[in-house]
Design a protein around this motif. Structure first.
Motif, PDB file in Angstrom:
ATOM      1  N   UNK A 137       0.823  -1.227   0.000  1.00  0.00           N
ATOM      2  CA  UNK A 137       0.000   0.000   0.000  1.00  0.00           C
ATOM      3  C   UNK A 137       0.850   1.268   0.000  1.00  0.00           C
ATOM      4  N   UNK A 138       2.124   1.161   0.310  1.00  0.00           N
ATOM      5  CA  UNK A 138       2.972   2.354   0.372  1.00  0.00           C
ATOM      6  C   UNK A 138       3.823   2.323   1.622  1.00  0.00           C
ATOM      7  N   UNK A 139       4.236   3.535   2.066  1.00  0.00           N
ATOM      8  CA  UNK A 139       5.114   3.545   3.242  1.00  0.00           C
ATOM      9  C   UNK A 139       4.496   4.341   4.376  1.00  0.00           C
ATOM     10  N   UNK A 140       4.900   4.008   5.610  1.00  0.00           N
ATOM     11  CA  UNK A 140       4.513   4.824   6.759  1.00  0.00           C
ATOM     12  C   UNK A 140       5.746   5.014   7.634  1.00  0.00           C
ATOM     13  N   UNK A 141       5.738   6.119   8.357  1.00  0.00           N
ATOM     14  CA  UNK A 141       6.876   6.436   9.228  1.00  0.00           C
ATOM     15  C   UNK A 141       6.436   6.244  10.666  1.00  0.00           C
ATOM     16  N   UNK A 142       7.226   5.519  11.432  1.00  0.00           N
ATOM     17  CA  UNK A 142       6.865   5.238  12.822  1.00  0.00           C
ATOM     18  C   UNK A 142       8.023   5.686  13.722  1.00  0.00           C
ATOM     19  N   UNK A 143       7.732   6.560  14.701  1.00  0.00           N
ATOM     20  CA  UNK A 143       8.800   6.900  15.655  1.00  0.00           C
ATOM     21  C   UNK A 143       9.257   5.636  16.374  1.00  0.00           C
ATOM     22  N   UNK A 144      10.551   5.510  16.595  1.00  0.00           N
ATOM     23  CA  UNK A 144      11.054   4.257  17.179  1.00  0.00           C
ATOM     24  C   UNK A 144      10.385   3.952  18.523  1.00  0.00           C
ATOM     25  N   UNK A 145      10.025   4.986  19.249  1.00  0.00           N
ATOM     26  CA  UNK A 145       9.422   4.743  20.564  1.00  0.00           C
ATOM     27  C   UNK A 145       8.062   4.041  20.454  1.00  0.00           C
ATOM     28  N   UNK A 146       7.383   4.204  19.308  1.00  0.00           N
ATOM     29  CA  UNK A 146       6.066   3.559  19.141  1.00  0.00           C
ATOM     30  C   UNK A 146       6.181   2.190  18.476  1.00  0.00           C
ATOM     31  N   UNK A 147       7.397   1.801  18.112  1.00  0.00           N
ATOM     32  CA  UNK A 147       7.573   0.573  17.329  1.00  0.00           C
ATOM     33  C   UNK A 147       7.612  -0.683  18.195  1.00  0.00           C
ATOM     34  N   UNK A 148       8.202  -0.558  19.397  1.00  0.00           N
ATOM     35  CA  UNK A 148       8.426  -1.739  20.242  1.00  0.00           C
ATOM     36  C   UNK A 148       7.238  -1.931  21.170  1.00  0.00           C
ATOM     37  N   UNK A 149       6.537  -3.057  21.001  1.00  0.00           N
ATOM     38  CA  UNK A 149       5.294  -3.257  21.757  1.00  0.00           C
ATOM     39  C   UNK A 149       5.448  -4.292  22.871  1.00  0.00           C
ATOM     40  N   UNK A 150       6.488  -5.096  22.813  1.00  0.00           N
ATOM     41  CA  UNK A 150       6.717  -6.129  23.833  1.00  0.00           C
ATOM     42  C   UNK A 150       7.902  -6.951  23.393  1.00  0.00           C
ATOM     43  N   UNK A 151       8.306  -7.962  24.194  1.00  0.00           N
ATOM     44  CA  UNK A 151       9.438  -8.775  23.765  1.00  0.00           C
ATOM     45  C   UNK A 151       9.089  -9.457  22.430  1.00  0.00           C
ATOM     46  N   UNK A 152       9.857  -9.174  21.407  1.00  0.00           N
ATOM     47  CA  UNK A 152       9.667  -9.704  20.048  1.00  0.00           C
ATOM     48  C   UNK A 152       8.334  -9.302  19.424  1.00  0.00           C
ATOM     49  N   UNK A 153       7.732  -8.238  19.934  1.00  0.00           N
ATOM     50  CA  UNK A 153       6.484  -7.737  19.337  1.00  0.00           C
ATOM     51  C   UNK A 153       6.711  -6.301  18.873  1.00  0.00           C
ATOM     52  N   UNK A 154       6.312  -6.040  17.620  1.00  0.00           N
ATOM     53  CA  UNK A 154       6.528  -4.700  17.069  1.00  0.00           C
ATOM     54  C   UNK A 154       5.261  -4.224  16.360  1.00  0.00           C
ATOM     55  N   UNK A 155       5.332  -2.967  15.920  1.00  0.00           N
ATOM     56  CA  UNK A 155       4.208  -2.399  15.167  1.00  0.00           C
ATOM     57  C   UNK A 155       4.198  -2.872  13.705  1.00  0.00           C
ATOM     58  N   UNK A 156       5.172  -3.717  13.321  1.00  0.00           N
ATOM     59  CA  UNK A 156       5.241  -4.209  11.933  1.00  0.00           C
ATOM     60  C   UNK A 156       4.057  -5.109  11.631  1.00  0.00           C
ATOM     61  N   UNK A 157       3.394  -4.870  10.501  1.00  0.00           N
ATOM     62  CA  UNK A 157       2.372  -5.832  10.080  1.00  0.00           C
ATOM     63  C   UNK A 157       3.068  -6.970   9.328  1.00  0.00           C
ATOM     64  N   UNK A 158       2.337  -8.087   9.175  1.00  0.00           N
ATOM     65  CA  UNK A 158       2.969  -9.298   8.632  1.00  0.00           C
ATOM     66  C   UNK A 158       3.635  -9.070   7.275  1.00  0.00           C
TER      67      UNK A 158
END
Ligand SMILES: Cc1cc2nc3c(=O)[nH]c(=O)nc-3n(C[C@H](O)[C@H](O)[C@H](O)COP(=O)(O)OP(=O)(O)OC[C@H]3O[C@@H](n4cnc5c(N)ncnc54)[C@H](O)[C@@H]3O)c2cc1C
Length: 283
Positions: A137-158
């Motif tokens: 769909x394109x690109x999005x910019x994510x501040x690094x502080x919002x990227x890490x959601x838990x151990x081995x969990x990120x805001x990355x979609x599959x």
């Protein structure tokens, strides 16, 4: 398990999208130094690995007018040899693994693994790194502080790929330092790590801006806001450092695990922070 070499970013994204739609579990692979261990340990079992390492557009460190662009496939060895990186990121990269691991491992892989002890994560947080994530769909910019959601969990979609890390000139202009402690000096995973970034007012030496991050003391790498508030706008003396160290211990709540006990982590974070702060101050 199928293996596929993507030649372009678009190729990788479209393949991931179509294979996922067919019901395959898809994983991107860069250096493979984390992922192959996870596959071996049966923590993940992808039906298809899409190898990103031939996508040249995702490599390299470029100094631009407004900041620094680091391709996600840049290896840790390339980071460690760069003369453009802020000190905390350079020191973090140099502390990782062994020459073999640094030659294969990438900054994108380190960030996307999102281990709380990853050694580029605290530097990236302290530098306010911005991550670019691409999907069909394109690109999005994510501040690094919002990227890490838990151990081995990120805001990355599959079906998203981390393509680059951006560090703004504002962050490149400050002073910074990284500290890590592990069970031995080389080839070691952090029991605790920390990065400090700061700017001083010319003349007075007053801290005009500061960021402190710590790793391996919580499920994600953390910014220590109370410590930052205590330091910002002040001229640092021994008393202020002691006060800030006390706040470090209050802001973290580490757990005991195979690498270190809770109390050890708490105490050592305090002293690693002091060391990194003093180096950033030029003391
Ligand atoms: C012996 C050993 C020592 C180590 N020492 C350290 C150490 O001291 N400090 C430290 O921090 N780490 C250490 N590591 C962990 C590892 O080497 C690093 O995290 C490395 O940077 C991972 O990068 P990679 O390219 O190999 O990632 P990979 O293994 O290829 O990928 C890791 C994860 O990220 C995903 N991924 C990779 N690239 C992308 C991308 N561009 N977009 C989306 N997803 C992506 C993959 O799907 C996978 O889930 C060590 C590992 C080993 C085996």
């Amino acid at each position: 398990m199928d293996y596929f070499f993507a030649e372009t970013l678009d190729h990788a994204l479209q393949t991931a999208r179509s294979k996922t739609a067919q019901g395959k579990t898809v994983k991107f692979i860069a250096g493979g130094t984390d992922l192959t261990v996870q596959i071996e340990d049966k923590l993940v079992s992808p039906g298809l690995l899409i190898d990103l390492t031939e996508i040249d557009e995702l490599r390299g460190i470029k100094k631009e007018k407004m900041g620094l662009r680091i391709g996600a496939l840049t290896t840790i060895a390339e980071l460690a040899a760069s003369s453009d990186l802020p000190a905390c990121l350079l020191q973090g990269a140099r502390s990782i693994g062994s020459p073999q691991i640094r030659n294969l491992g990438t900054i994108g892989g380190n960030i996307c693994t999102a281990s709380p002890c990853g050694d580029t994560l605290t530097p990236i947080l302290a530098l306010l790194g911005i991550l670019t994530l691409n999907s069909p769909e394109g690109e999005r910019k994510v501040p690094s502080e919002d990227f890490f959601l838990g151990p081995r969990k990120t805001a990355l979609r599959e079906d998203e790929i981390l393509t680059e890390i951006w560090i703004d000139n504002q962050a490149l202009e400050g002073n910074s330092a990284f500290r890590k402690i592990g069970k031995r000096n080389g080839q070691v995973i952090s029991q605790v790590n920390t990065a400090v970034w700061l700017k001083k007012e010319p003349g007075s030496g007053r801290i005009s801006d500061v960021r402190v991050s710590v790793g391996s003391v919580a499920p994600t790498p953390l910014r220590l806001r109370k410590v930052e508030q205590a330091l910002c706008g002040k001229i640092v003396d021994k008393k202020l450092i002691e006060q800030a160290e006390g706040l470090v211990e209050m802001e973290i709540s580490p757990i005991s695990d195979v690498r270190a006990g809770r109390d050890y982590r708490s105490t050592v974070t305090r002293y690693l922070f002091r060391d990194a702060l003093e180096e950033s101050l030029g003391a």
